[in-house]
Structures are given as structure tokens and as C-alpha cells.
Scaffold this active site. Structure first.
Site, mmCIF file in Angstrom:
data_model
loop_
_atom_site.group_PDB
_atom_site.id
_atom_site.type_symbol
_atom_site.label_atom_id
_atom_site.label_comp_id
_atom_site.label_asym_id
_atom_site.label_seq_id
_atom_site.Cartn_x
_atom_site.Cartn_y
_atom_site.Cartn_z
ATOM 1 N N THR A 39 0.816 -1.216 0.000
ATOM 2 C CA THR A 39 0.000 0.000 0.000
ATOM 3 C C THR A 39 0.847 1.263 0.000
ATOM 4 O O THR A 39 0.358 2.328 -0.361
ATOM 5 C CB THR A 39 -0.911 0.033 1.248
ATOM 6 O OG1 THR A 39 -0.097 -0.040 2.426
ATOM 7 C CG2 THR A 39 -1.895 -1.124 1.244
ATOM 8 N N ASP A 40 2.124 1.141 0.386
ATOM 9 C CA ASP A 40 2.908 2.363 0.607
ATOM 10 C C ASP A 40 3.219 3.091 -0.690
ATOM 11 O O ASP A 40 3.206 4.323 -0.731
ATOM 12 C CB ASP A 40 4.184 2.082 1.410
ATOM 13 C CG ASP A 40 5.080 1.011 0.820
ATOM 14 O OD1 ASP A 40 4.654 0.295 -0.107
ATOM 15 O OD2 ASP A 40 6.221 0.888 1.301
ATOM 16 N N GLY A 127 16.774 -11.485 3.416
ATOM 17 C CA GLY A 127 15.922 -12.171 2.455
ATOM 18 C C GLY A 127 14.667 -12.764 3.047
ATOM 19 O O GLY A 127 14.015 -13.603 2.429
ATOM 20 N N LEU A 130 11.964 -8.846 6.418
ATOM 21 C CA LEU A 130 11.986 -8.037 7.637
ATOM 22 C C LEU A 130 12.801 -6.758 7.457
ATOM 23 O O LEU A 130 13.184 -6.108 8.418
ATOM 24 C CB LEU A 130 12.538 -8.847 8.808
ATOM 25 C CG LEU A 130 11.715 -10.084 9.179
ATOM 26 C CD1 LEU A 130 12.361 -10.830 10.328
ATOM 27 C CD2 LEU A 130 10.282 -9.703 9.527
ATOM 28 N N SER A 131 13.051 -6.402 6.212
ATOM 29 C CA SER A 131 13.660 -5.117 5.864
ATOM 30 C C SER A 131 15.093 -4.972 6.352
ATOM 31 O O SER A 131 15.479 -3.947 6.906
ATOM 32 C CB SER A 131 12.808 -3.952 6.379
ATOM 33 O OG SER A 131 11.557 -3.953 5.763
ATOM 34 N N SER A 132 15.902 -5.999 6.106
ATOM 35 C CA SER A 132 17.315 -5.857 6.424
ATOM 36 C C SER A 132 17.952 -4.747 5.599
ATOM 37 O O SER A 132 18.847 -4.041 6.089
ATOM 38 C CB SER A 132 18.042 -7.187 6.179
ATOM 39 O OG SER A 132 17.893 -7.618 4.837
ATOM 40 N N GLU A 165 17.421 2.675 -2.647
ATOM 41 C CA GLU A 165 16.784 1.487 -3.219
ATOM 42 C C GLU A 165 16.437 1.707 -4.693
ATOM 43 O O GLU A 165 16.684 0.853 -5.544
ATOM 44 C CB GLU A 165 15.500 1.157 -2.446
ATOM 45 C CG GLU A 165 15.727 0.651 -1.045
ATOM 46 C CD GLU A 165 15.884 -0.857 -0.984
ATOM 47 O OE1 GLU A 165 15.927 -1.503 -2.051
ATOM 48 O OE2 GLU A 165 15.968 -1.386 0.133
ATOM 49 N N ASP A 177 9.210 0.797 4.913
ATOM 50 C CA ASP A 177 10.281 0.135 5.650
ATOM 51 C C ASP A 177 11.229 1.149 6.265
ATOM 52 O O ASP A 177 11.615 1.051 7.439
ATOM 53 C CB ASP A 177 11.063 -0.790 4.723
ATOM 54 C CG ASP A 177 10.207 -1.890 4.128
ATOM 55 O OD1 ASP A 177 9.061 -2.061 4.580
ATOM 56 O OD2 ASP A 177 10.693 -2.565 3.207
#
Length: 381
Positions: A39-40, A127, A130-132, A165, A177
């Protein structure tokens, strides 16, 4: 004998590698998204929690323009480059592009940077959804902000990570994130309005455990269909003649069909579920919370088509073990990664037992269960 903490190990490794102690050490958390997936980048709402899994960055300023970077956990060669030459991404995929991208994004805002020695470690599973990567981006931006005394806000740190990113990692992600990693609040979930970037904290009920289950099914946003889903959402937005899917109502979706209808319906309903779950946290209605999480997974599976049979089976196993009070769904960009579950603390042993007895990843590995604490965002370590 006590194990060495990741922070102490980082400081020691930096001293051995650089020959001097770091002058700045920071950390930034990973996150788990409770509801509001994909949704972001559609200007919608989402409800993530910053979790007590971290990326730590140790940094020391140099007297020249050279940047040396060591990723302590990867066992790969250091990256070394100069800040007085144009920064370019390395051939994909490459871990150092996150570092290069963050420094480029800061420079593009007009901030002059000195050379640095940078060492990185962390315990955010990579991977797993969890947004590493966001944790790394925000931690590095926080370290540069503090070491250079730059006038950057938490929102700025998030935008810098998102730019890295987009331009260097090749993933056209939204900003959830990075915002959660930069602005997390201890004990609370964050309702993010990704259009205005407004952040509202909602305390997590004390009786509710936040559990993350690693499926051990690896995923990667760049290699997955993440960018395809974003393109499909943009096509649906254009077909509706709206600025974004944020403005879409369910009645509008009758003008769509097929794939675009399913994609838009997921975004509209999951954005609404994020706001609903924020309210339900305050009420403590565990049955309604569980029902909403189950609906969210069905939407990911059927409308957005980002699940896979192994993940569906794992989610079903978790929901059966949890029972009606609480629930579980796949979390993250999709195609593997983790399941998030909200359940009473007393039910966690039953969930663990069900996983031990009933789940193995395709490669034969068992699931890994993490009890997570909602934690604060980026700061000094």
C-alpha cells in the site's frame, strides 16, 4: 562463558581492521508489517512495527575522500571508492550498492561528505521480508548524519534510504520500511500515512505477543515480481483516472476487470485494514484481530497473488495452532520470507509445537520462531 555481543564484536573488529576505534556507532531496527502490504507506493496506509533485530554501523571519518566499507557478516571483499568521483552502482546484485546509494542520496541533497571507514553487522534475517536492507540504509544514514552533524530529520533518513533502493539497488519500493526503521516507537505499532508521511503510534496490548516465523523460503524483492506489481497498480490508477489508488473507492473498482481489478482491490482493502487494525489494538478484540489478519492473507494470495502454496500452508498451520484469538498472515513483499502472528503470550508454546511437528521448508529446514519486541527507531548504539 558469556557470548560476545554483536556491538562489542563490531567495535573489536573495527579496531582490528581500521587500526583505530570508531568515532560513531549507531543502529537501526528491522520491521515487521502487521497489515497494509504494497500500500505504501500507492499512497495508502500501513501498520508496521520496528522490531528488536538490528543493523549496527561503526564509522570513523578520514582525512581524505576515500570510503572503505566492510560487511562483517558476509565474508566478501571490502568495497572501496572515492567521494570526489561520481558514485555509480556496481553490477547487480551487490551488497555495497546500499552503501553507495545512501552516500549518493546524501550528496545529492547538497551535503559535503568526508571519507570514512565503515563496518557493518546485524541480526536482521536477510531475504526474509523483515527489511534488512532498509535497516542498513537508515543505520548508515544515521551514522553519516551524526558524524557530519547534518541537519537531517528522521523523515529525511527514510527518503534517503528509499532513494538508494530506487537508484542503486533497482527496487522501486515504497517508503514504509525506511520510515518504520527511522521513526519506530518502543511498545507501539506505527500507522503510516504514506502520502503525507504522517506517523501515529498505537500501543501494542500487553497481553499480545508479536511473533515472526521465518519460513526459510528465501525471497528477493528485486528478483521477484515486486516491480511488476507496482507497474500493475500504476496501470489500474491510470485506468481509473485517479492520482493514486489512495483515492479509489470500492465502487470505482467496477470499472476494472481481471488482473487490474484484483491488484487495486487488494490495495484498497488492505489500506483500510491497516486503519482498522490500529483501532482494534486499542480495543484488545483478539477475535476481530485474528479475523482481519486472515482476510489480509487471503487478499495477498488471491488478489495480489504474492503468496505461494508453501506459505499458504504455513499460514494455515499457524492459524490452526493459534485458534480464534489472534491470527497470522504472510508479511513482507511476498513470494516467501516470514509470517507475522499476533496471539496471546500463553499460546506461543502451542504455536512452536505445531511448527516443530508440522512444518519443514522445501529444503528440509524447520521454521524459526522469533518473539519480537516493538522497539525504537534509529539512534546511537
Amino acid at each position: 562463558m558469556n557470548a560476545v555481543s554483536p556491538l562489542d564484536a563490531l567495535r573489536s573488529a573495527f579496531q582490528h581492521w581500521s587500526g583505530q576505534a570508531p568515532d560513531t556507532v549507531v543502529r537501526a531496527p528491522g520491521r515487521v508489517n502487521l497489515v497494509g502490504e504494497h500500500t505504501d507506493y500507492n499512497d495508502g496506509f500501513c501498520l508496521p512495527v520496528a522490531i528488536d533485530r538490528w543493523t549496527w554501523v561503526a564509522l570513523r571519518l578520514r582525512t581524505d575522500s576515500t570510503v572503505r566499507v566492510r560487511a562483517l557478516d558476509l565474508g566478501l571483499p571490502d568495497d572501496c571508492f572515492a567521494l570526489d568521483a561520481p558514485l555509480q552502482p556496481l553490477p547487480q546484485p551487490h551488497w555495497a550498492n546500499y552503501v553507495r546509494g545512501v552516500l549518493h542520496a546524501i550528496q545529492s541533497r547538497g551535503h559535503a561528505l568526508r571519507g570514512m571507514d565503515i563496518a557493518i553487522t546485524g541480526n536482521v534475517p536477510q531475504g526474509a521480508g523483515l527489511s534488512s536492507s532498509a535497516s542498513l540504509e537508515v543505520a548508515l544514514a544515521e551514522g553519516v548524519r551524526r558524524s557530519h552533524a547534518l541537519p537531517l530529520s528522521g523523515h529525511d533518513l527514510a527518503r534517503i534510504g528509499q532513494q538508494a533502493e530506487h537508484e542503486f539497488a533497482g527496487c522501486r519500493c515504497g517508503i514504509m520500511d525506511q520510515l518504520c526503521s527511522a521513526l519506530g516507537e518502543a511498545g507501539s505499532a506505527l500507522l503510516l500515512d504514506t502520502r503525507s508521511l504522517a506517523v501515529q503510534a498505537f500501543p501494542m496490548p500487553a497481553e499480545l505477543a508479536v511473533v515472526v516465523i521465518e519460513s526459510r523460503i528465501q525471497r528477493g524483492l528485486v528478483e521477484s515480481a515486486y516491480n511488476d506489481r507496482r507497474r500493475e497498480c500504476e496501470e489500474a490508477t491510470r485506468a481509473l483516472g485517479l492520482p493514486s489508488l489512495r483515492e479509489a473507492q470500492m465502487a470505482d473498482l467496477t470499472r476494472l476487470d481481471g488482473t487490474l481489478l484484483r491488484r487495486a482491490r487488494h490495495v484498497v482493502t488492505d489500506s483500510a485494514r491497516a486503519m482498522q487494525l490500529a483501532t482494534l489494538l486499542a480495543s484488545g478484540d483478539l477475535v476481530a484481530i485474528g479475523r482481519l489478519l486472515r482476510e489480509a492473507h487471503a487478499s495477498q494470495r488471491d488478489d495480489f497473488e504474492i503468496s505461494r502454496p508453501e506459505m499458504d500452508a504455513l499460514v494455515t498451520l499457524c492459524n490452526d495452532a493459534i485458534g480464534p484469538e489472534g491470527g497470522a498472515r504472510m508479511t513482507g513483499g511476498g513470494f516467501g520470507g516470514c509470517v507475522v502472528a499476533l496471539l496471546p503470550h500463553a499460546r506461543v508454546p502451542a504455536l512452536q509445537a505445531a511448527l516443530n511437528a508440522g512444518y519443514r521448508a522445501p529444503n528440509g529446514e524447520p521454521a524459526v520462531l522469533h518473539r519480537c519486541q516493538p522497539t525504537a527507531g534509529a539512534g546511537l548504539a
